[in-house]
Scaffold this motif. Structure first.
Motif, mmCIF file in Angstrom:
data_model
loop_
_atom_site.group_PDB
_atom_site.id
_atom_site.type_symbol
_atom_site.label_atom_id
_atom_site.label_comp_id
_atom_site.label_asym_id
_atom_site.label_seq_id
_atom_site.Cartn_x
_atom_site.Cartn_y
_atom_site.Cartn_z
ATOM 1 N N GLU A 119 15.475 18.669 -3.976
ATOM 2 C CA GLU A 119 14.309 17.787 -4.014
ATOM 3 C C GLU A 119 13.124 18.496 -4.648
ATOM 4 O OE1 GLU A 119 13.346 16.683 -0.001
ATOM 5 O OE2 GLU A 119 14.535 14.866 -0.115
ATOM 6 N N GLY A 120 12.392 17.771 -5.436
ATOM 7 C CA GLY A 120 11.152 18.266 -6.002
ATOM 8 C C GLY A 120 10.182 17.114 -6.126
ATOM 9 N N GLY A 121 8.988 17.425 -6.561
ATOM 10 C CA GLY A 121 8.032 16.355 -6.734
ATOM 11 C C GLY A 121 6.665 16.842 -7.151
ATOM 12 N N ILE A 122 5.790 15.891 -7.351
ATOM 13 C CA ILE A 122 4.396 16.122 -7.706
ATOM 14 C C ILE A 122 3.559 15.228 -6.801
ATOM 15 C CG2 ILE A 122 2.650 15.933 -9.531
ATOM 16 C CD1 ILE A 122 4.949 16.179 -11.548
ATOM 17 N N VAL A 123 2.449 15.738 -6.344
ATOM 18 C CA VAL A 123 1.582 14.965 -5.466
ATOM 19 C C VAL A 123 1.092 13.701 -6.191
ATOM 20 C CG1 VAL A 123 -0.582 16.169 -6.040
ATOM 21 C CG2 VAL A 123 -0.253 15.178 -3.750
ATOM 22 N N TRP A 124 1.014 12.624 -5.462
ATOM 23 C CA TRP A 124 0.713 11.294 -6.003
ATOM 24 C C TRP A 124 -0.619 11.232 -6.744
ATOM 25 C CZ3 TRP A 124 -3.461 8.262 -4.466
ATOM 26 C CH2 TRP A 124 -4.229 8.800 -3.428
ATOM 27 N N ASN A 125 -1.600 12.003 -6.313
ATOM 28 C CA ASN A 125 -2.947 11.937 -6.894
ATOM 29 C C ASN A 125 -3.251 13.145 -7.778
ATOM 30 O OD1 ASN A 125 -3.103 13.787 -4.827
ATOM 31 N ND2 ASN A 125 -5.009 13.007 -3.971
ATOM 32 N N ASP A 180 -6.259 1.746 0.732
ATOM 33 C CA ASP A 180 -5.039 1.018 1.096
ATOM 34 C C ASP A 180 -3.768 1.850 0.947
ATOM 35 O OD1 ASP A 180 -6.649 -1.156 1.575
ATOM 36 O OD2 ASP A 180 -5.995 -2.295 -0.188
ATOM 37 N N ILE A 181 -3.865 3.029 0.364
ATOM 38 C CA ILE A 181 -2.675 3.829 0.075
ATOM 39 C C ILE A 181 -2.104 4.449 1.350
ATOM 40 C CG2 ILE A 181 -1.856 5.920 -1.105
ATOM 41 C CD1 ILE A 181 -3.622 5.104 -3.459
ATOM 42 N N ILE A 182 -0.789 4.284 1.509
ATOM 43 C CA ILE A 182 -0.041 4.818 2.660
ATOM 44 C C ILE A 182 1.000 5.794 2.111
ATOM 45 C CG2 ILE A 182 1.466 4.258 4.600
ATOM 46 C CD1 ILE A 182 0.289 1.352 4.415
ATOM 47 N N LEU A 183 0.994 7.017 2.644
ATOM 48 C CA LEU A 183 1.893 8.074 2.172
ATOM 49 C C LEU A 183 2.713 8.649 3.307
ATOM 50 C CD1 LEU A 183 -0.814 9.981 0.128
ATOM 51 C CD2 LEU A 183 1.043 8.658 -0.872
ATOM 52 N N SER A 184 3.890 9.161 2.985
ATOM 53 C CA SER A 184 4.655 9.938 3.966
ATOM 54 C C SER A 184 4.006 11.311 4.082
ATOM 55 C CB SER A 184 6.109 10.087 3.521
ATOM 56 O OG SER A 184 6.190 10.964 2.409
ATOM 57 N N ASP A 185 4.257 11.997 5.178
ATOM 58 C CA ASP A 185 3.732 13.362 5.340
ATOM 59 C C ASP A 185 4.235 14.260 4.223
ATOM 60 O OD1 ASP A 185 2.329 12.634 7.605
ATOM 61 O OD2 ASP A 185 3.883 13.339 8.996
ATOM 62 N N LYS A 186 5.490 14.082 3.827
ATOM 63 C CA LYS A 186 6.088 14.897 2.761
ATOM 64 C C LYS A 186 5.366 14.687 1.438
ATOM 65 C CE LYS A 186 10.034 13.735 0.805
ATOM 66 N NZ LYS A 186 11.454 13.460 0.560
ATOM 67 N N GLY A 238 0.784 -1.229 0.000
ATOM 68 C CA GLY A 238 0.000 0.000 0.000
ATOM 69 C C GLY A 238 0.814 1.275 0.000
ATOM 70 N N VAL A 239 2.102 1.182 0.281
ATOM 71 C CA VAL A 239 2.942 2.379 0.289
ATOM 72 C C VAL A 239 3.070 2.913 -1.136
ATOM 73 C CG1 VAL A 239 5.324 3.214 0.589
ATOM 74 C CG2 VAL A 239 4.226 1.862 2.389
ATOM 75 N N VAL A 240 2.893 4.229 -1.269
ATOM 76 C CA VAL A 240 3.189 4.930 -2.514
ATOM 77 C C VAL A 240 4.322 5.889 -2.196
ATOM 78 C CG1 VAL A 240 2.351 6.552 -4.265
ATOM 79 C CG2 VAL A 240 0.848 4.732 -3.435
ATOM 80 N N ARG A 241 5.420 5.755 -2.912
ATOM 81 C CA ARG A 241 6.568 6.654 -2.757
ATOM 82 C C ARG A 241 6.678 7.470 -4.036
ATOM 83 N NH1 ARG A 241 10.239 5.325 1.481
ATOM 84 N NH2 ARG A 241 9.803 3.289 2.394
#
Length: 181
Positions: free
Chosen positions: A143-149, A163-169, A56-59
């Motif tokens: 560091e950069g990124g885009i939100v998973w959803n 079921d998706i588990i995300l870090s606070d970041k 369930g982890v999404v990184r």
């Protein structure tokens, strides 16, 4: 090692040649010379990272920006993951498109994610051990990124939402539209 192009420019699937017998198996995971000859890309990796995650982890979606951008060669050493690459190179014909592939200990596939791409994965098995070979050193300030959803990318993470588990970041990363790519 066989290379297969994906729908994204410069993003490749690497399939090893497997030698099996009654004792087990052997394969060459990476060969810099063969990779560079087949792709005309740099295969000089300087940093290896390993992560272990539960189902369930999404990184992601993560990237290193500017002079600290990283190309990655990723694989799953244990379990199964849904691996996603997003082309964030503004001048690329596949800018803003994503590609997903299942990587597992069983299929032994690897995905080459070029510099200028975002990258992430979701864990489909009880646990997964994930390997990243990087061609540049990690730099926290880059560091950069885009939100998973992200609604524009609309990535299918192959998991039920509950079921998706995300870090606070990862929960607070900007959207694709808010990014400065």
């Amino acid at each position: 090692m066989q290379l297969q192009e994906t729908l994204l420019k410069d993003c490749y699937i690497l399939s090893p040649t497997l030698f099996e017998d009654s004792r087990g198996y052997f394969y060459e995971k990476f060969n810099e010379r063969a990779f560079e000859q087949q792709t005309n890309l740099n295969g000089n990796f300087v940093q290896d990272n390993i992560s272990r995650s539960i189902y369930g982890v999404v990184r992601g979606i993560h990237l290193q920006e500017g002079g600290h951008a990283q190309a990655k060669l990723v694989s799953c050493l244990e379990g199964r993951v849904w691996d996603v690459a997003v082309d964030l190179r503004r001048n690329s014909p596949t800018f803003g498109q994503w590609y997903g592939i299942e990587l597992s200990a069983e299929n032994k596939l690897q995905l080459y994610v070029p510099r200028g791409f975002g990258h992430g994965f979701s864990v489909l098995s009880e646990t997964a051990i994930f390997s990243y070979k990087c061609d540049n050193y990690y730099n926290k300030e880059s560091e950069g990124g885009i939100v998973w959803n992200d609604p524009d990318l609309n990535i299918d993470w192959k998991l039920p939402l509950e079921d998706i588990i995300l870090s606070d970041k990862d929960k607070i990363l900007p959207t694709f539209a808010e990014g400065n790519f």
